[in-house]
Design a protein around this motif. Structure first.
Motif, PDB file in Angstrom:
ATOM      1  N   PHE A  93       0.829  -1.214   0.000  1.00  0.00           N
ATOM      2  CA  PHE A  93       0.000   0.000   0.000  1.00  0.00           C
ATOM      3  C   PHE A  93       0.860   1.259   0.000  1.00  0.00           C
ATOM      4  O   PHE A  93       0.483   2.276  -0.575  1.00  0.00           O
ATOM      5  N   CYS A  94       2.042   1.187   0.603  1.00  0.00           N
ATOM      6  CA  CYS A  94       2.954   2.337   0.573  1.00  0.00           C
ATOM      7  C   CYS A  94       3.420   2.570  -0.864  1.00  0.00           C
ATOM      8  O   CYS A  94       3.478   3.711  -1.332  1.00  0.00           O
TER       9      CYS A  94
ATOM     10  N   PHE B  62       1.018   9.287  -5.871  1.00  0.00           N
ATOM     11  CA  PHE B  62       1.620  10.594  -5.612  1.00  0.00           C
ATOM     12  C   PHE B  62       2.467  11.036  -6.815  1.00  0.00           C
ATOM     13  O   PHE B  62       2.339  12.157  -7.316  1.00  0.00           O
TER      14      PHE B  62
ATOM     15  N   PHE C  38      -4.704  -0.190   7.305  1.00  0.00           N
ATOM     16  CA  PHE C  38      -4.865   0.692   6.145  1.00  0.00           C
ATOM     17  C   PHE C  38      -6.224   0.450   5.478  1.00  0.00           C
ATOM     18  O   PHE C  38      -6.887   1.382   5.031  1.00  0.00           O
TER      19      PHE C  38
ATOM     20  N   GLY D 224      -0.329   2.037  10.026  1.00  0.00           N
ATOM     21  CA  GLY D 224      -1.184   1.782   8.861  1.00  0.00           C
ATOM     22  C   GLY D 224      -2.375   2.729   8.849  1.00  0.00           C
ATOM     23  O   GLY D 224      -2.728   3.301   7.810  1.00  0.00           O
TER      24      GLY D 224
ATOM     25  N   ILE E  69      -1.383   6.255   7.945  1.00  0.00           N
ATOM     26  CA  ILE E  69      -1.168   6.426   6.505  1.00  0.00           C
ATOM     27  C   ILE E  69      -2.520   6.481   5.789  1.00  0.00           C
ATOM     28  O   ILE E  69      -2.733   7.307   4.894  1.00  0.00           O
TER      29      ILE E  69
ATOM     30  N   ARG F 271      -4.455   9.811   3.454  1.00  0.00           N
ATOM     31  CA  ARG F 271      -4.719   9.659   2.014  1.00  0.00           C
ATOM     32  C   ARG F 271      -5.307  10.923   1.384  1.00  0.00           C
ATOM     33  O   ARG F 271      -5.016  11.248   0.244  1.00  0.00           O
TER      34      ARG F 271
ATOM     35  N   TYR G 121      -2.160  13.798   1.580  1.00  0.00           N
ATOM     36  CA  TYR G 121      -0.725  13.643   1.296  1.00  0.00           C
ATOM     37  C   TYR G 121      -0.324  14.162  -0.080  1.00  0.00           C
ATOM     38  O   TYR G 121       0.859  14.391  -0.338  1.00  0.00           O
ATOM     39  N   PHE G 122      -1.299  14.386  -0.986  1.00  0.00           N
ATOM     40  CA  PHE G 122      -0.906  14.947  -2.282  1.00  0.00           C
ATOM     41  C   PHE G 122      -0.358  16.361  -2.116  1.00  0.00           C
ATOM     42  O   PHE G 122       0.543  16.771  -2.833  1.00  0.00           O
ATOM     43  N   THR G 123      -0.910  17.068  -1.143  1.00  0.00           N
ATOM     44  CA  THR G 123      -0.418  18.432  -0.914  1.00  0.00           C
ATOM     45  C   THR G 123       0.527  18.491   0.282  1.00  0.00           C
ATOM     46  O   THR G 123       1.385  19.359   0.351  1.00  0.00           O
TER      47      THR G 123
ATOM     48  N   TRP H   7       2.920  15.962   1.808  1.00  0.00           N
ATOM     49  CA  TRP H   7       3.530  14.627   1.716  1.00  0.00           C
ATOM     50  C   TRP H   7       3.963  14.060   3.061  1.00  0.00           C
ATOM     51  O   TRP H   7       3.972  12.863   3.289  1.00  0.00           O
TER      52      TRP H   7
ATOM     53  N   ALA I 193       5.108   6.130   6.941  1.00  0.00           N
ATOM     54  CA  ALA I 193       5.485   5.045   6.016  1.00  0.00           C
ATOM     55  C   ALA I 193       6.957   4.673   6.215  1.00  0.00           C
ATOM     56  O   ALA I 193       7.311   3.482   6.229  1.00  0.00           O
TER      57      ALA I 193
END
Lengths: 272, 516, 264
Positions: A117-118, A125, C208, C221, C224, C228, C231-233, C235, C242
Motif C-alpha cells: 500500500f505504501c 503521488f 490501512f 497503517g 497512513i 490519504r 498527502y498529495f499536498t 507529503w 510510512a
C-alpha cells in the motif's frame, strides 16, 4: 513423466478440495439461525450444484456479481503479471547473478521492506505530480496494475536472487572454469536454467503476492474488482459473497503452483 | 643423448591470498614429457602452484615471481596472463568439478569443443575416441548419464579422456585419483601414463597421499605450509625420507601385506548370517552366510556397487531381505522395531559417508549422546568417559562447544571413533575409514582403529575397496563383485593365493607398485 | 553465516532493541499526548518546532508517529508470538506425528496457505472482532510458518545423521531432544524476527484497509490511511509514518538474517 503428472494432479485436486472446504465453512457463517453443522451440510450440497447463493446485502446472485467484477481484477492481475515478468525477470538476471548480486543486496533489502500500500500511494503521488492522465478502457487500470506488477517483480526478483545465491558457491562453477569453460557459458548453461526452474517452482507463491497486491491496489485506486468486493463483503459480513471469492483466490494460487511445477518438470527436467 | 626440451621454468614464485602467505618463494623446472608430483596436505601451497600454471587465480590472490616457457625470456607472473602453453586440467572425480545433475559427456564435450574450437558433435567424437583408447574405460553412452548417477571411476575416465583429447603440452592434475578405489586408481593411472607416452605431455600432479608417488614413480616435491620440505626422485623418497613431515606422509603407505594369518575367531558368535539373498533375482546358491565372533574382524571388500553395502544394510536391519540375521543370539527379523532399536545400541559406526554426524551438535554433545541416551550416569562420570574418549583420539585440546560443522574431515572421523568408544559397542561398522583424508590423517585413523579393535574386543565389520585397509584391520574377508559374494577366507590366504579374477585384481591393486 | 551477515543480524536486533526502548519511553519521547489535536496549525510543513510537520487536524506527526510505531511494534510482537506458536511450533510437532496424521495436518494447513495471508487475516478479523487483529495477523501468517518448519523438520528427520543415529539405537525421543535443543538455539530468534517482518506488513495493511484498531488507537497503517486525503499536498503526513513502518520491517528482516532474496 506420466507418474509425475498423475501425482501432481492428485495433489492439486486434493488441495482444491481443501480450499473448497474452507470456502464452504465461510459460506456457512451465513447460517440465519441454523446450527453451524446443518448450515455446513446445506452449503456443501449447494456448492456441489455450483449454487453460491445470493448476496445478503444486494440480493444479487453471488456468481453473477463475481462474473461482473471478475474481469476488472483479472485485467489488473494479468497486466500486473506482465509488468512483473517484464521488470522482474531481466532485473533478476541482471542483479541476481554475478557480482551485482552482492552490491545490490542492501537496495533490495530496503525496497522489499515497503508494504504494497505504501508503494501504491507513492505511485499515485508520483502520477499526480507528473500530471499523468489515464484514458481508455485499460487506462484506469494502469496504476493498479503497475502496483501489482511492482509487487510481483519484487517477488520474482526475490526468488531469482535466492536461487542464484544457492548456486553461488556450487563447486562445479570453479571446476568447470578450471576445465576451460568461460564464466558466461557456465552461467548460461548451468545456472540460469536452474534459476528459471526455481521461478517456475515458486509460481504459486508469486501468485499469492499478486493477489494480495490486487486487494490493496483496488482499494488504493478505487477499482471495483472482486478483490474490492471481497473487502467490502467482509466489512459487511456478507459471507455468501466472500466464500466463492476465497475459493477463486485459493484456486488461482493452487493452479499457478500446479502449472509451475509441471512447467519446471518439462522445461528444466528436474522434479520440483 | 640430448637433454630433454625445457617446457617451463618458474622462479621465486610467491603467492599470497587475502594477506596470508600461501606459497613461499618456489622454483620449478619442468621438461617436456616429465612428471612432477607435488605432495602435501590441504593448505601446503600445491594448489597455488597449480593456479599459477593454469592461470586460474582467485580474486583475493597476489602472485609474484618469474616464468619462462620453453627457451623464451622470463616474464613476471601476472594475474591476467596465462602461460603460453596448451594446458589441460584433470580434477578429482569425486570433487564435484562437474555439475552433478547434468550429463558428464555433455559437459565434457562442451569443454572440449571450447578447447579445440570445434562443434560439439566433433568434440563428442574426440571424447569417444579417447575413451576407446583406455583399458576398462566406460563407453561414451555410459557417461551420458548425469554425473551424480555415475561411479567415480567412470567420471575419472571421462575427465581423463577430455583432458587427453585436448592434446595438451602440460596436464595439471588436481588429486585426480583421490577417493578412487585402488583398482580404479591403478586403471586410471595406467591410462594416464599411456596417454603421456603417446602424446608426450608433461604432468604436474598434486597429491595429498603418497600412493601416486609409487604409481607414477616421478620426481616429487613435498610441500608444507607453502614451503618445500623435501625433494627427490620417487625411488629416493620411498627408500627413505629425511624430513619428519615426509616420514609422516609416507607412513600412510600400506605396510607389507604378506603376514602370517591371525586367529580368525576368538569369542562367542556375535553375528550369524544365514541364507541371506542380496537380490530378488539371485538363486539359492547365491545366498550368503557367514559368522563373526566377538573380537574378530571381517572385511567386506569390493568395488563400489559390488553388493557389499547392500549386505551391510541387510545385516543392520536397515533393509529387509530374505534370510536370517542373528545378532547377539537374537534373530533380527523376528524383533519389533522397539526391540531392534535396543539391540542396535550395541552397534557403532565409523564412516566416511557425508553427514553421519549431526552438523549442529557440539563436539561434547556428539560424544555424550550415546551415554545420555542409553545409560543412567551421573554428569561427572559421563564427562569423565567423554574426556577419556576424546583424549584417546587426540581431540581433548579442542573446544568442546565447537560445532561439528566447523570440524575438518579428520577431526570428524576422530570424533566418530570417540563416540564409538563411549558406546562400548559389540559391533563396530567401519565404512571406507580412510577416504577423503590427508596422508598423516590416514595413518592416525588406521592406528586409532587398530588400537580400538584390540582394546574393545568388539566385532568389526570393515567395508572397503582397499585390501590394504582390510589387511590392517581384519582377519577374514568376503570379496564381492557385481552384486555377488565371489570369494571368502582369511585375509592372509586371499592375499597369498586369490582364486577369483575379481579378488586377484583387488589384491594386485592394493599391492602398490608402479603403474607403467 | 558469514561475518557481514552476522553484523547485519546484530544491527537488526540492536535496532529492534532501540524500537522496544522507544515503545517503553513513548510517553516521554513524544511532545504531546496521543491524539492531541490542534497543537499546531493544520498541515504545517516540517519545521523546527514540528520536525515531521502537522496533519489535517493539527496533530504533531512526530509524536503521532512515535505512538503509531509503539502500537504497531507491540501488536506485531504479539502477532509474531502467535505465528510462532500456531505456525512454527505446530509445524515442528506436526512433522513428527505418525505418517498419515502428519500428511492430513499438512494438507489442511496447505489449504489455508493457498489463501493470501492478507485475505486470510481480513477473513479472521471479519469472523472475530477488530480488537483481535493481532491474533488474526498471527494466525494468518501461521500456515506459511507451519509449512516452512514442517519441511525443515522433515528434512532433518530424513538426514543421514538421523539415519546413522537410528542405526546405532538412538531413539526417536533422543532425536527429538536433539532437534529441540538445536532448533531452539539456531532457529528461534530468526523465526521470531521472520514472523515479525511478515505480521508487521499484514497488520499495517489491515489497518490501512480499515480492519485494524479504531481511533483513538492509531497505528502506522491507520495513520497512513488517514493521510490519504492530504498527502498529495502535504507529503509529510504519510511519508514519515510510512518510513517508520519500513524501518520496523527492515530491522525485522535484518534480524531474521534473511538472505537478500528471501521473503519473510
Amino acid at each position: 513423466m506420466l507418474r509425475f503428472l498423475l501425482k501432481e494432479s492428485g495433489r492439486w485436486a486434493l488441495a482444491l478440495l481443501g480450499a473448497l472446504a474452507i470456502a464452504v465453512a465461510v459460506a456457512a457463517m451465513a447460517r440465519r439461525g441454523q446450527r453451524f453443522d446443518l448450515a455446513l451440510g446445506r452449503h456443501v450440497l449447494a456448492f456441489l450444484r455450483l449454487d453460491f447463493g445470493t448476496s445478503a446485502l444486494t440480493g444479487a446472485e453471488a456468481a453473477a456479481e463475481i462474473a461482473v467484477r471478475g474481469p476488472v481484477t483479472l485485467r489488473i492481475v494479468l497486466l500486473g503479471s506482465l509488468i512483473a515478468a517484464l521488470l522482474g525477470v531481466p532485473l533478476g538476471l541482471l542483479l541476481g547473478t554475478g557480482r551485482l548480486r552482492r552490491a545490490t543486496a542492501p537496495l533490495v533489502q530496503t525496497v522489499s521492506s515497503a508494504p504494497v500500500f505504501c508503494a501504491g500511494l507513492a505511485l499515485a503521488f508520483a502520477a499526480r505530480r507528473l500530471g499523468f492522465a489515464v484514458q481508455g478502457e485499460w487506462g484506469p487500470l494502469l496504476l493498479p496494475a503497475l502496483t501489482v506488477g511492482l509487487a510481483g517483480a519484487a517477488a520474482i526478483q526475490a526468488t531469482m536472487r535466492s536461487a542464484a545465491a544457492s548456486y553461488h558457491d556450487a563447486p562445479f562453477r570453479a571446476g568447470l572454469r578450471r576445465l576451460g569453460l568461460p564464466a558466461l557459458e557456465i552461467e548460461r548453461v548451468h545456472v540460469v536454467p536452474q534459476i528459471f526452474a526455481s521461478l517456475l517452482r515458486a509460481l504459486g507463491e508469486i501468485m499469492l503476492t499478486l493477489l494480495s497486491a490486487a486487494v490493496v491496489s483496488e482499494w488504493v485506486f478505487g477499482q471495483h474488482g472482486i478483490a474490492d468486493l471481497f473487502v467490502h463483503s467482509l466489512a459487511l459480513q456478507d459471507w455468501n459473497m466472500a466464500a466463492p471469492i476465497v475459493f477463486v483466490f485459493a484456486a488461482a494460487t493452487l493452479t499457478a503452483g500446479f502449472v509451475g511445477r509441471l512447467c519446471c518438470r518439462l522445461v528444466a527436467g528436474t522434479e520440483p | 643423448m640430448s637433454e630433454p626440451r625445457v617446457l617451463l621454468e618458474l622462479k621465486d614464485l610467491r603467492v599470497t591470498r587475502g594477506g596470508k602467505v600461501e606459497l613461499e618463494p618456489f622454483s620449478l623446472l619442468l621438461h617436456a614429457g616429465e612428471t612432477v608430483v607435488l605432495l602435501g596436505e590441504a593448505g601446503s601451497g600445491k594448489d597455488a602452484v597449480l593456479r599459477t600454471l593454469g592461470g586460474f587465480f582467485e580474486r583475493d590472490e597476489e602472485a609474484v615471481g618469474r616464468l619462462r616457457v620453453g627457451d623464451g625470456e622470463f616474464q613476471p607472473v601476472a594475474r591476467r596472463t596465462k602461460p603460453a602453453l596448451r594446458t589441460a586440467y584433470l580434477p578429482s572425480a569425486t570433487g564435484n568439478a562437474l555439475d552433478p545433475r547434468m550429463s558428464a559427456a555433455e559437459q565434457l564435450s562442451r569443454v572440449l569443443a571450447r578447447k579445440l574450437s570445434c562443434p560439439k558433435p566433433a568434440a563428442l567424437e574426440e571424447l569417444r575416441g579417447a575413451l576407446a583408447r583406455f583399458d576398462a574405460a566406460p563407453s561414451l553412452e555410459t557417461i551420458q548419464a548425469p554425473v551424480a548417477r555415475l561411479e567415480p571411476a567412470a567420471v575419472a575416465f571421462g575427465l581423463l579422456a577430455a583432458a587427453a583429447a585436448a592434446t595438451p603440452e602440460l596436464l595439471l592434475c588436481d588429486h585426480p585419483m583421490a577417493d578412487l578405489s585402488p583398482l580404479a586408481a591403478n586403471r586410471v593411472t595406467r591410462a594416464l601414463l599411456e596417454e603421456q607416452t603417446r602424446q608426450g605431455f608433461a604432468i604436474v600432479y598434486c597429491a595429498r597421499e603418497p600412493h601416486p608417488v609409487v604409481r607414477l614413480m616421478a620426481r616429487t616435491i613435498v610441500l608444507r605450509r607453502g614451503q618445500v620440505v623435501e625433494e627427490g626422485s620417487a625411488a629416493h623418497l620411498i627408500g627413505g625420507q629425511t624430513h619428519p613431515y615426509t616420514k609422516s606422509i609416507f607412513k600412510a603407505l600400506p605396510a607389507d601385506l604378506a603376514r602370517p594369518p591371525r586367529a580368525a575367531s576368538r569369542g562367542e558368535p556375535l553375528l550369524q548370517v544365514q541364507n541371506l539373498m542380496l537380490d530378488a533375482a539371485h538363486r539359492r546358491r547365491d545366498a550368503i552366510g557367514f559368522e563373526l565372533r566377538r573380537g574378530a574382524a571381517m572385511g567386506l571388500v569390493g568395488e563400489p556397487g559390488s553388493g557389499r553395502r547392500r549386505l551391510l544394510d541387510a545385516v543392520l536391519g536397515l533393509e529387509r531381505r530374505p534370510g536370517r540375521v542373528v545378532f547377539d543370539a537374537v534373530d533380527l527379523n523376528l524383533l519389533s522395531e522397539t526391540m531392534a532399536l535396543r539391540l542396535r545400541r550395541r552397534v557403532a559406526f565409523v564412516t566416511s559417508r557425508d553427514g553421519a554426524l549431526d552438523p549442529r551438535m557440539s563436539l561434547w554433545d556428539t560424544v555424550d549422546e550415546p551415554l545420555r541416551a542409553h545409560l543412567n550416569l551421573s554428569r561427572e562420570l559421563a564427562s569423565d568417559y567423554r574426556d577419556n574418549a576424546l583424549k584417546r583420539v587426540g581431540l581433548a585440546s579442542h573446544d568442546g562447544r565447537q560445532a561439528v560443522s566447523s570440524l575438518s574431515p579428520f577431526d570428524r572421523r576422530r570424533l566418530q571413533i570417540a563416540r564409538a568408544i563411549v558406546a562400548a559397542p559389540l559391533l563396530v561398522v567401519v565404512d571406507e575409514p580412510l577416504r577423503a583424508l590427508d596422508a598423516p590423517a590416514q595413518s592416525t585413523i588406521r592406528d586409532l582403529l587398530g588400537e580400538f579393535r584390540v582394546e574393545s574386543q568388539a566385532g568389526f565389520l570393515v567395508l572397503t575397496s582397499d585390501f590394504s585397509v582390510a589387511a590392517a584391520l581384519c582377519d577374514d574377508a568376503l570379496v564381492f563383485d557385481k552384486g555377488r559374494l565371489v570369494e571368502r577366507g582369511p585375509i592372509a590366504t586371499l592375499l597369498a593365493a586369490p582364486r577369483e579374477a575379481a579378488t586377484k585384481a583387488l589384491v594386485e591393486a592394493a599391492t602398490l607398485k608402479p603403474a607403467a | 553465516m558469514n561475518t557481514w551477515r552476522r553484523v547485519l543480524v546484530v544491527a537488526g536486533w540492536s535496532g529492534l532493541g532501540l524500537v522496544a526502548v522507544a515503545v517503553m519511553l513513548s510517553e516521554f519521547l513524544a511532545r504531546w499526548p496521543a491524539g492531541s489535536e490542534r497543537v499546531g496549525p493544520p498541515l504545517l510543513a516540517p519545521s523546527a518546532p514540528f520536525p515531521f510537520g502537522t496533519d489535517l487536524l493539527g496533530r504533531d506527526v512526530l509524536s503521532e508517529t512515535i505512538y503509531g510505531m509503539s502500537l504497531s511494534a507491540t501488536q506485531a510482537a504479539e502477532a509474531a508470538l502467535i505465528a510462532l506458536v500456531a505456525g512454527a511450533l505446530m509445524g515442528f510437532i506436526g512433522a513428527r506425528l505418525p505418517r498419515y496424521l502428519a500428511a492430513l495436518l499438512h494438507w489442511a494447513v496447505a489449504s489455508f496457505a493457498a489463501i493470501p495471508p492478507l485475505l486470510l487475516a481480513l477473513l479472521l478479523v471479519a469472523l472475530s472482532s477488530r480488537g483481535l487483529c493481532a491474533v488474526a495477523a498471527g494466525l494468518a501468517a501461521a500456515p506459511l510458518a507451519f509449512l516452512r518448519t514442517f519441511e525443515r523438520a522433515r528434512r532433518e528427520s530424513l538426514a543421514g545423521h538421523a539415519a546413522h543415529a537410528r542405526a546405532t539405537g538412538i531413539s526417536g525421543s533422543a532425536l527429538l531432544n536433539r532437534d529441540l535443543t538445536y532448533e531452539f538455539r539456531d532457529a528461534l530468534l530468526p523465526t521470531i524476527a521472520r514472523a515479525l517482518a511478515a505480521v508487521a506488513i499484514i497488520l499495517s495493511t489491515l489497518s490501512f484497509l480499515g480492519f485494524g484498531d479504531t481511533p483513538p488507537h492509531r497505528d502506522l497503517g491507520l495513520m497512513i490511511a488517514a493521510a490519504r486525503s492530504s498527502y498529495f499536498t502535504a507529503w509529510w503526513t504519510a511519508a514519515f509514518p510510512a518510513l517508520a513502518l519500513m524501518l520496523l520491517i527492515l530491522l525485522a528482516r535484518l534480524a531474521a538474517g534473511l538472505d537478500e532474496g528471501e521473503r519473510p
